[in-house]
Design a protein around this motif. Structure first.
Motif, PDB file in Angstrom:
ATOM      1  N   MET B 147       0.795  -0.838  -0.106  1.00  0.00           N
ATOM      2  CA  MET B 147      -0.001  -0.247  -0.290  1.00  0.00           C
ATOM      3  C   MET B 147       0.928   1.089  -0.166  1.00  0.00           C
ATOM      4  N   GLU B 148       2.092   1.331   0.670  1.00  0.00           N
ATOM      5  CA  GLU B 148       2.902   2.190   1.060  1.00  0.00           C
ATOM      6  C   GLU B 148       3.509   2.532  -0.405  1.00  0.00           C
ATOM      7  N   GLU B 149       3.547   1.539  -1.080  1.00  0.00           N
ATOM      8  CA  GLU B 149       3.922   1.447  -2.483  1.00  0.00           C
ATOM      9  C   GLU B 149       3.612   2.139  -3.164  1.00  0.00           C
ATOM     10  N   VAL B 150       2.163   2.325  -3.362  1.00  0.00           N
ATOM     11  CA  VAL B 150       1.343   1.789  -4.250  1.00  0.00           C
ATOM     12  C   VAL B 150       1.292   3.524  -4.550  1.00  0.00           C
ATOM     13  N   VAL B 151       0.149   4.207  -3.240  1.00  0.00           N
ATOM     14  CA  VAL B 151       0.079   5.440  -2.794  1.00  0.00           C
ATOM     15  C   VAL B 151       1.484   6.204  -2.560  1.00  0.00           C
ATOM     16  N   LEU B 152       2.835   6.385  -2.456  1.00  0.00           N
ATOM     17  CA  LEU B 152       4.418   6.579  -2.728  1.00  0.00           C
ATOM     18  C   LEU B 152       4.183   7.041  -4.261  1.00  0.00           C
ATOM     19  N   ARG B 153       4.095   5.509  -4.992  1.00  0.00           N
ATOM     20  CA  ARG B 153       4.452   6.317  -6.187  1.00  0.00           C
ATOM     21  C   ARG B 153       3.258   6.729  -7.049  1.00  0.00           C
ATOM     22  N   LYS B 154       2.199   6.968  -6.083  1.00  0.00           N
ATOM     23  CA  LYS B 154       1.058   8.164  -7.039  1.00  0.00           C
ATOM     24  C   LYS B 154       1.264   9.167  -6.754  1.00  0.00           C
ATOM     25  N   MET B 155       2.046   9.591  -5.823  1.00  0.00           N
ATOM     26  CA  MET B 155       1.776  10.580  -5.649  1.00  0.00           C
ATOM     27  C   MET B 155       3.793  11.438  -5.375  1.00  0.00           C
ATOM     28  N   HIS B 156       4.762  10.386  -6.118  1.00  0.00           N
ATOM     29  CA  HIS B 156       6.062  10.624  -7.118  1.00  0.00           C
ATOM     30  C   HIS B 156       5.308  10.905  -8.447  1.00  0.00           C
ATOM     31  N   SER B 157       3.860  10.524  -9.127  1.00  0.00           N
ATOM     32  CA  SER B 157       3.620  10.822 -10.445  1.00  0.00           C
ATOM     33  C   SER B 157       2.400  11.811 -10.387  1.00  0.00           C
ATOM     34  N   ILE B 158       2.243  12.910  -9.259  1.00  0.00           N
ATOM     35  CA  ILE B 158       1.327  13.489  -9.420  1.00  0.00           C
ATOM     36  C   ILE B 158       2.986  15.191  -9.030  1.00  0.00           C
ATOM     37  N   ILE B 159       3.923  14.554  -8.693  1.00  0.00           N
ATOM     38  CA  ILE B 159       5.320  15.731  -8.221  1.00  0.00           C
ATOM     39  C   ILE B 159       5.535  15.868  -9.549  1.00  0.00           C
ATOM     40  N   GLY B 160       5.758  15.026 -10.397  1.00  0.00           N
ATOM     41  CA  GLY B 160       5.592  14.319 -11.945  1.00  0.00           C
ATOM     42  C   GLY B 160       7.346  13.874 -12.207  1.00  0.00           C
ATOM     43  N   TRP B 161       7.693  13.567 -11.147  1.00  0.00           N
ATOM     44  CA  TRP B 161       9.466  12.346 -11.068  1.00  0.00           C
ATOM     45  C   TRP B 161       8.464  11.233 -12.516  1.00  0.00           C
ATOM     46  N   PRO B 162       9.322  11.211 -12.871  1.00  0.00           N
ATOM     47  CA  PRO B 162       9.655   9.566 -14.115  1.00  0.00           C
ATOM     48  C   PRO B 162       9.696   8.693 -13.042  1.00  0.00           C
ATOM     49  N   GLU B 163       8.655   7.679 -13.835  1.00  0.00           N
ATOM     50  CA  GLU B 163       8.485   6.463 -12.841  1.00  0.00           C
ATOM     51  C   GLU B 163       9.273   5.223 -12.452  1.00  0.00           C
ATOM     52  N   GLU B 164      10.324   5.350 -12.937  1.00  0.00           N
ATOM     53  CA  GLU B 164      11.543   4.758 -12.551  1.00  0.00           C
ATOM     54  C   GLU B 164      12.168   5.531 -11.649  1.00  0.00           C
ATOM     55  N   ASP B 167      11.171   7.588  -4.192  1.00  0.00           N
ATOM     56  CA  ASP B 167      11.493   6.513  -2.786  1.00  0.00           C
ATOM     57  C   ASP B 167      10.721   7.211  -2.124  1.00  0.00           C
ATOM     58  N   GLY B 168      10.238   6.978  -1.179  1.00  0.00           N
ATOM     59  CA  GLY B 168       9.794   7.281   0.269  1.00  0.00           C
ATOM     60  C   GLY B 168       9.001   6.704   1.562  1.00  0.00           C
ATOM     61  N   ILE B 169       8.627   7.361   2.251  1.00  0.00           N
ATOM     62  CA  ILE B 169       8.236   6.428   3.317  1.00  0.00           C
ATOM     63  C   ILE B 169       6.980   7.512   4.540  1.00  0.00           C
ATOM     64  N   PHE B 170       6.720   7.415   4.871  1.00  0.00           N
ATOM     65  CA  PHE B 170       5.414   8.278   5.893  1.00  0.00           C
ATOM     66  C   PHE B 170       6.610   7.905   6.938  1.00  0.00           C
ATOM     67  N   CYS B 171       6.066   9.563   7.326  1.00  0.00           N
ATOM     68  CA  CYS B 171       6.744  10.089   9.241  1.00  0.00           C
ATOM     69  C   CYS B 171       6.125  10.176   9.968  1.00  0.00           C
ATOM     70  N   PRO B 172       5.730  10.047  11.009  1.00  0.00           N
ATOM     71  CA  PRO B 172       5.137  11.181  12.049  1.00  0.00           C
ATOM     72  C   PRO B 172       5.301  12.117  12.528  1.00  0.00           C
ATOM     73  N   GLY B 173       4.784  12.904  11.448  1.00  0.00           N
ATOM     74  CA  GLY B 173       4.888  14.201  11.455  1.00  0.00           C
ATOM     75  C   GLY B 173       5.711  15.228  10.868  1.00  0.00           C
ATOM     76  N   GLY B 174       5.130  15.854  10.062  1.00  0.00           N
ATOM     77  CA  GLY B 174       5.893  16.968   9.513  1.00  0.00           C
ATOM     78  C   GLY B 174       6.597  17.123   9.547  1.00  0.00           C
ATOM     79  N   THR B 175       7.097  17.129  10.509  1.00  0.00           N
ATOM     80  CA  THR B 175       8.979  18.250  10.970  1.00  0.00           C
ATOM     81  C   THR B 175       9.970  17.005  10.764  1.00  0.00           C
ATOM     82  N   VAL B 350      -0.045   4.521   6.378  1.00  0.00           N
ATOM     83  CA  VAL B 350      -0.933   4.742   5.184  1.00  0.00           C
ATOM     84  C   VAL B 350      -2.203   4.523   5.031  1.00  0.00           C
ATOM     85  N   PHE B 351      -2.598   3.412   6.249  1.00  0.00           N
ATOM     86  CA  PHE B 351      -3.896   2.771   5.352  1.00  0.00           C
ATOM     87  C   PHE B 351      -5.100   3.764   5.410  1.00  0.00           C
TER      88      PHE B 351
END
Lengths: 483, 483
Positions: B147-164, B167-175, B350-351
């Motif tokens: 699920m993390e992989e799918v959601v993060l990939r969607k966010m990458h595509s919205i930012i406009g990064w090439p599909e290849e 990377d990313g990770i969920f963090c405990p807060g914006g700070t 992510v859930f």
């Protein structure tokens, strides 16, 4: 846990909702004819996984849904208040019977429902209450801030700190709590680091046992200290840090010009469940990481950093962002705890711990941890009697970890040594793969120092019974005997 | 959101549960005679806070309780599997209709119930599923890792990064996400810092605007860089970083022997909602912090750090603790993502984002954010017409923040200047105190640079309507006119 006959009768007895639960449906007409249940004679131990606990669990969860729905509907009305402000002393004194204090004996389920309703009532803004969110200031989440204070104070008293001492904060995970502890120790000795960075202070050294959690090294990397400045102290055969080795490591670091500033001692290491010599190290310590998500069974995330010196957390982390923390408020702004943390807005991890403490009482936690330790001892004695299993270290477990190898038939008669080890190293991964494919059991393994892959069974689930332990042993033998 | 007449009829139509919801009650006999509802024609927008949404919300929540209870009861049976292992490619291809992909259009509530059941079914171990816990390896929480992989990939595509890339990770807060970003930039340029610490690398400098979030300074303190090495770049009147000032700040730092390594640009500053010149800065950037807990309305905690360079997170944070991450497993261990993080076990943030995305679709998020922006514009135009309010900066809001002063009668005719400011500074705190005592509205205030205390209204709640905005203005005037 079995219900008594009387409890069962009580549980089965349905009665019309005469308002004994208070204003569950404040102004709502969802379920005017619904049958309510009497929760005053049952406790959390009567819910699942208790035998026969399905009905009670179902009705309890439905009641929680009703409470939430009633609250949400009420909040959405434009005539409703967005907050019902009470000063800290009012909430602490207890409002209309709402007490934040933690009991030794479990509260009954009716009381827990009342507590949930009261938490919503006094909780602060809508968003904070529904989503258990702490937006860092008292005005926005008063109940959760006071709840943290009450729970942390209870934990201080269990550690044994004088009541006037002690501070703390909930952190997103045990590694973050350990990171806070290193951060605080560095700031305590060298406050200049906050502004000027590591280049303004001497080269530091910190100490932790060879069996300790990797979070200490991670913290050193993140904090700019560098993982090589974490000095790994040797352990004895049971995985306990050797005090004399700590002393000589400290001397060695000093002679190289490093400044020792932090020693990590572990109560229950990850693999062996070992206890470092806490008393010898405690005299120079300032902080304790306590993870209720471990043996207390609170769902992740729920971790705390408890700090002996009041004010240190605040001094270390505050930046006094004026747009968040205004000094010109009409209440004691020391309750605006957000600036104590690295984070800002936080998930309220205290609520589930607080509610579990109400539900189980201190004695309930004690009993469930003892049950885990008994299971570990049971497994230990069973394995000791068998020739197809071998324990990793001698002597009874001191914690709930039991570490062991399984020896397939062909390895049982080969004497220990590099040749057998090479084969034995492959056994645990193979058994685990089979376990995962079949799906009935799951247990971790790892190598450690000179020990090849061994299984590690850590008891933390209070629902586990002796027959589960028997099943685990039989499964490992069934899957592994022909390997 | 109103239900159509057809929807209402559908919603009201009760029918016997003929299993259309799948095996809700696998083997359980709780409610064999209960009336089930048809959720296939209603959507999350029909639930509260929708007008008339009480009944649907209630039945939906009850169905969720039933799903959870059925799952728990089944899991507690000794004959049940502790996990139902599937390889990553099996889950990604979709098992029996379970798809992790995120839609543009909202799914209906029946589909969401099926998704929740499937998440439990394929989720991994019991504990991970019930408590939404990620114990860092694929075998223990396969669905959440994918699920993390799918959601993060969607966010990458919205930012406009090439599909290849990406990377990313969920963090405990914006700070924490911002802290990760600084940590990664430092490691990217000076990988030696991980092992050797700050003493092994040059003195660093990082840059952020005067209006940016205080997390950048906190990060510099925590990471051992020192808050004084955060160079604060001046903003224009709208709170945007001035590019030429950034350039000269970088040159000035270089001339002092510092190594510039990081520029923070903000999309929507805390107070003004300003956008820094992102395009000019983006060319040298490696990472984006995206907080779904802000405008997307996901409950805290839900923050992500998105990294353009694949592998950087892992290299920066991994310690390869053998007792957690065994290389000798039977599946692709790159899915054991725990070593990418500073934490270890994590709450599965992510859930809720994934489920909301299913429920709203990308278009639902777009609509709710646009609604907030429209509310901000509505407030702006209302205030612009009034003589008792004054906007803090000229021009339409670019984001959902509206900043303004309220002028009590006695201040309306005093011309702007230090004398009026001294009085005006006290107005917002006084009004807010009255607000909190009455409890019907709540709004934040703060000073900023040369501006005395002003109110800041940030729209992020999609349930807010124009009449709420009208009410807010009237309340401020009512409470403040005589001050």
């Amino acid at each position: 846990m079995e219900l008594s006959q009387a409890d069962r009768q009580h549980l089965d007895k349905s009665k019309q909702d005469t308002g004994s639960l208070g204003n569950t449906n404040d102004g709502l007409k969802y379920d005017s004819g619904r049958i309510a249940h009497d929760f005053s004679c049952i406790h959390s131990k009567d819910l699942l996984p208790a035998v026969g606990g399905e009905e009670a669990t179902k009705h309890f969860l439905q009641e929680l849904v009703n409470i939430l729905l009633a609250y949400i509907s009420k909040s959405l009305k434009r005539s409703s208040k967005v907050l019902d402000f009470h000063y800290p002393h009012q909430l602490k004194e207890g409002l209309e019977g709402f007490s934040l204090e933690l009991p030794d004996q479990p509260d009954n389920l009716e009381q827990l429902l009342v507590d949930c309703r009261d938490t919503l009532k006094y909780g602060g803004t809508y968003e904070c209450k529904i989503f258990s969110v702490n937006r860092f200031t008292y005005e926005i989440s008063p109940v959760f801030i006071l709840m943290e204070e009450v729970v942390l104070r209870k934990m201080h008293s269990i550690i044994g700190w004088p009541e006037e001492d002690g501070d703390g904060i909930f952190c997103p995970g045990g590694t973050m709590s350990n990171l806070y502890s290193v951060l605080l120790a560095r700031f305590h000795l060298f406050p200049a680091v906050k502004t000027h960075g590591m280049s303004a202070i001497p080269r530091l050294a910190l100490f932790t046992s060879a069996h300790s959690h990797y979070s200490i090294k991670k913290s050193a990397s993140v904090l700019g200290i560098g993982s090589e400045n974490v000095i790994v102290v040797r352990c004895d055969k049971r995985g306990k840090m050797i005090s004399s080795e700590l002393d000589s490591s400290i001397e060695a670091a000093k002679s190289k010009g490093q400044v020792p500033f932090y020693v990590n001692a572990t109560a229950g290491t990850t693999v062996y469940g070992a206890f470092d010599p806490l008393n010898e190290i405690a005299d120079i310590s300032h902080s304790v990481t306590w993870n209720p998500h471990k043996m207390m069974g609170v769902p992740l995330q729920c971790s705390t950093i408890l700090v002996k010196r009041k004010g240190l957390l605040q001094e270390c982390n505050q930046l006094c962002a004026e747009y968040l923390f205004q000094p010109d408020k009409h209440y004691d702004v020391s309750y605006d705890t957000g600036d104590k943390t690295i984070q800002c807005g936080r998930h309220v991890d205290v609520f589930k711990l607080w509610l579990m403490w109400k539900a189980k009482g201190s004695e309930g936690f004690e009993a469930q941890i003892n049950h885990c330790l008994e299971n570990a001892e049971y497994l230990y004695y069973k394995l000791k009697r068998r020739t197809d299993f071998q324990l990793v270290f001698k002597g009874k477990p001191e914690h709930s970890n039991v570490c062991f190898w399984y020896l397939p038939k062909r390895l049982q008669n080969i004497s220990p040594g590099p040749e057998r080890d090479r084969e034995l190293h492959m056994v645990a991964p193979q058994i685990k793969t089979k376990m995962m494919e079949e799906g009935f059991t799951m247990i971790g393994y790892q190598p450690l120092e000179d020990k090849v892959n061994f299984f590690r069974c850590v008891f933390s689930n209070p629902a586990t019974q002796r027959e589960d332990v028997d099943f685990l042993i039989d499964e490992i033998a069934r899957l592994g005997c022909e390997l």
